[in-house]
Design a protein around this motif. Sequence first.
Motif, PDB file in Angstrom:
ATOM      1  N   VAL A   1      34.308  38.076  45.207  1.00 11.46           N
ATOM      2  CA  VAL A   1      33.272  39.595  45.700  1.00 11.46           C
ATOM      3  C   VAL A   1      33.749  39.420  47.338  1.00 11.46           C
ATOM      4  CG1 VAL A   1      31.287  39.148  44.205  1.00 11.46           C
ATOM      5  CG2 VAL A   1      31.374  37.895  46.267  1.00 11.46           C
ATOM      6  N   ARG A   2      33.725  40.691  47.629  1.00 12.40           N
ATOM      7  CA  ARG A   2      34.066  41.016  49.021  1.00 12.40           C
ATOM      8  C   ARG A   2      32.874  42.261  49.249  1.00 12.40           C
ATOM      9  NH1 ARG A   2      40.555  41.311  49.912  1.00 12.40           N
ATOM     10  NH2 ARG A   2      41.003  39.386  48.707  1.00 12.40           N
TER      11      ARG A   2
ATOM     12  N   ILE B   1      31.391  47.632  42.834  1.00  6.92           N
ATOM     13  CA  ILE B   1      32.304  48.395  42.096  1.00  6.92           C
ATOM     14  C   ILE B   1      33.300  47.046  41.676  1.00  6.92           C
ATOM     15  CG2 ILE B   1      34.480  50.052  42.148  1.00  6.92           C
ATOM     16  CD1 ILE B   1      33.170  51.441  44.667  1.00  6.92           C
ATOM     17  N   THR B   2      33.659  47.311  40.056  1.00  5.02           N
ATOM     18  CA  THR B   2      34.315  46.329  39.906  1.00  5.02           C
ATOM     19  C   THR B   2      35.821  46.838  39.770  1.00  5.02           C
ATOM     20  OG1 THR B   2      32.734  45.156  38.226  1.00  5.02           O
ATOM     21  CG2 THR B   2      34.741  44.769  37.586  1.00  5.02           C
TER      22      THR B   2
ATOM     23  N   ASP C   1      42.663  43.366  46.361  1.00  8.05           N
ATOM     24  CA  ASP C   1      43.442  43.642  47.572  1.00  8.05           C
ATOM     25  C   ASP C   1      43.703  45.189  48.045  1.00  8.05           C
ATOM     26  OD1 ASP C   1      43.294  41.035  48.458  1.00  8.05           O
ATOM     27  OD2 ASP C   1      45.474  40.682  47.963  1.00  8.05           O
ATOM     28  N   ARG C   2      43.871  45.918  46.796  1.00  9.80           N
ATOM     29  CA  ARG C   2      44.118  47.465  47.011  1.00  9.80           C
ATOM     30  C   ARG C   2      42.974  48.022  47.103  1.00  9.80           C
ATOM     31  NH1 ARG C   2      46.580  49.568  41.780  1.00  9.80           N
ATOM     32  NH2 ARG C   2      44.515  48.971  40.853  1.00  9.80           N
ATOM     33  N   ALA C   3      41.819  47.746  46.544  1.00  5.72           N
ATOM     34  CA  ALA C   3      40.586  48.407  46.836  1.00  5.72           C
ATOM     35  C   ALA C   3      39.916  48.095  48.282  1.00  5.72           C
ATOM     36  CB  ALA C   3      39.579  47.947  45.682  1.00  5.72           C
ATOM     37  N   PHE C   4      40.271  46.936  48.520  1.00  5.65           N
ATOM     38  CA  PHE C   4      39.745  46.522  49.767  1.00  5.65           C
ATOM     39  C   PHE C   4      40.308  47.433  50.861  1.00  5.65           C
ATOM     40  CE2 PHE C   4      39.969  43.573  53.677  1.00  5.65           C
ATOM     41  CZ  PHE C   4      38.715  43.388  53.707  1.00  5.65           C
ATOM     42  N   THR C   5      41.823  47.473  50.887  1.00  2.00           N
ATOM     43  CA  THR C   5      42.478  48.226  51.795  1.00  2.00           C
ATOM     44  C   THR C   5      41.671  49.683  51.944  1.00  2.00           C
ATOM     45  OG1 THR C   5      44.493  46.900  51.584  1.00  2.00           O
ATOM     46  CG2 THR C   5      44.717  48.970  52.386  1.00  2.00           C
TER      47      THR C   5
ATOM     48  N   GLU D   1      30.147  46.676  47.493  1.00  2.49           N
ATOM     49  CA  GLU D   1      30.564  45.088  47.062  1.00  2.49           C
ATOM     50  C   GLU D   1      31.479  45.368  46.067  1.00  2.49           C
ATOM     51  OE1 GLU D   1      28.802  41.165  44.672  1.00  2.49           O
ATOM     52  OE2 GLU D   1      27.981  43.304  44.381  1.00  2.49           O
ATOM     53  N   LEU D   2      32.717  44.846  46.330  1.00  2.26           N
ATOM     54  CA  LEU D   2      33.905  44.866  45.455  1.00  2.26           C
ATOM     55  C   LEU D   2      33.895  43.703  44.663  1.00  2.26           C
ATOM     56  CD1 LEU D   2      36.588  46.032  47.724  1.00  2.26           C
ATOM     57  CD2 LEU D   2      35.133  47.279  46.332  1.00  2.26           C
TER      58      LEU D   2
END
Length: 275
Positions: A133-134, A65-66, A71-75, A144-145
């Motif tokens: 990437v994370r 997901i792009t 940080d927001r998406a990871f949270t 994967e972000l």
Amino acid sequence: MKTEQHQMGEAHDPQRRELMRAAGVATVAGIAGLAAGLPMVAQAATAKRRGVLGDRLQGVQHFGITVQNMDRAFTFYTEVLGGTEIMRDGDFQGEVIHNTLLLTEELDARQRQVNPHTVGIPDLRGGAQRLDVRFIQFDNVVIELLQYRDSNQPQGSGAAFAPPLNQTSPAFPKAMHVCFYIRDDVDFNQFIHDLETASAKRGMVNVKANRIVASASEQQRLAAPLDTMSNPITSGKSDGWTLIYAKGPEGEQLEFVQVRGQAKKVFDGAIAARR
């Protein structure tokens, strides 16, 4: 067991003895030939199967997901949905990674005689843009972000290179979605309610799930009864399948499903048959 008379008969009948000897040799040769042929058959079968692409796969490794804000998406995917971070890497740039990720888009732009940069193709080759990437682990798949950003933007919370797509509706060709599997013993409707609540507490008010009843406004959607937050299918081939679509914090299309009853038997049977 042969009688003594029978054994003596064989000894005094050279023609019969020769026929039996020849038959024995042929049998031994046949067994040896079969044994020698088995590896060849196996090798031929293996060689043939090498041509089947599906036999070379281990399944789906991850969905990517792009995002606009890493940080927001990871949270959301770790704190709200409970995924576990595997690893993070970033500041990717250079000729090799640019070609690996963007070559076909770049060639298409040049064929249309437009500047690749103006149609949303970042310049990883020259380093003007960077990729971070994370990876986040869920029980059976990895998310994967990815964030593309200008080189002067900080990792994590920096501005994205390109604006987000306005339309992520599943009705659009090329649109994709990630589907999460809810456990059988979970109250689906309560899960969706808690998903929106937990997201809103973190400032992600754009995390919104559909309802199965029409709403004329956002207030009506929020006021819809709890039992409208999922769609349980109770007939046909999908009997036992419950679902709802939602938007994630980046506007990405998500789906949540619970698969029980007849639908579960169908999908479990398909897995068993494939294995």
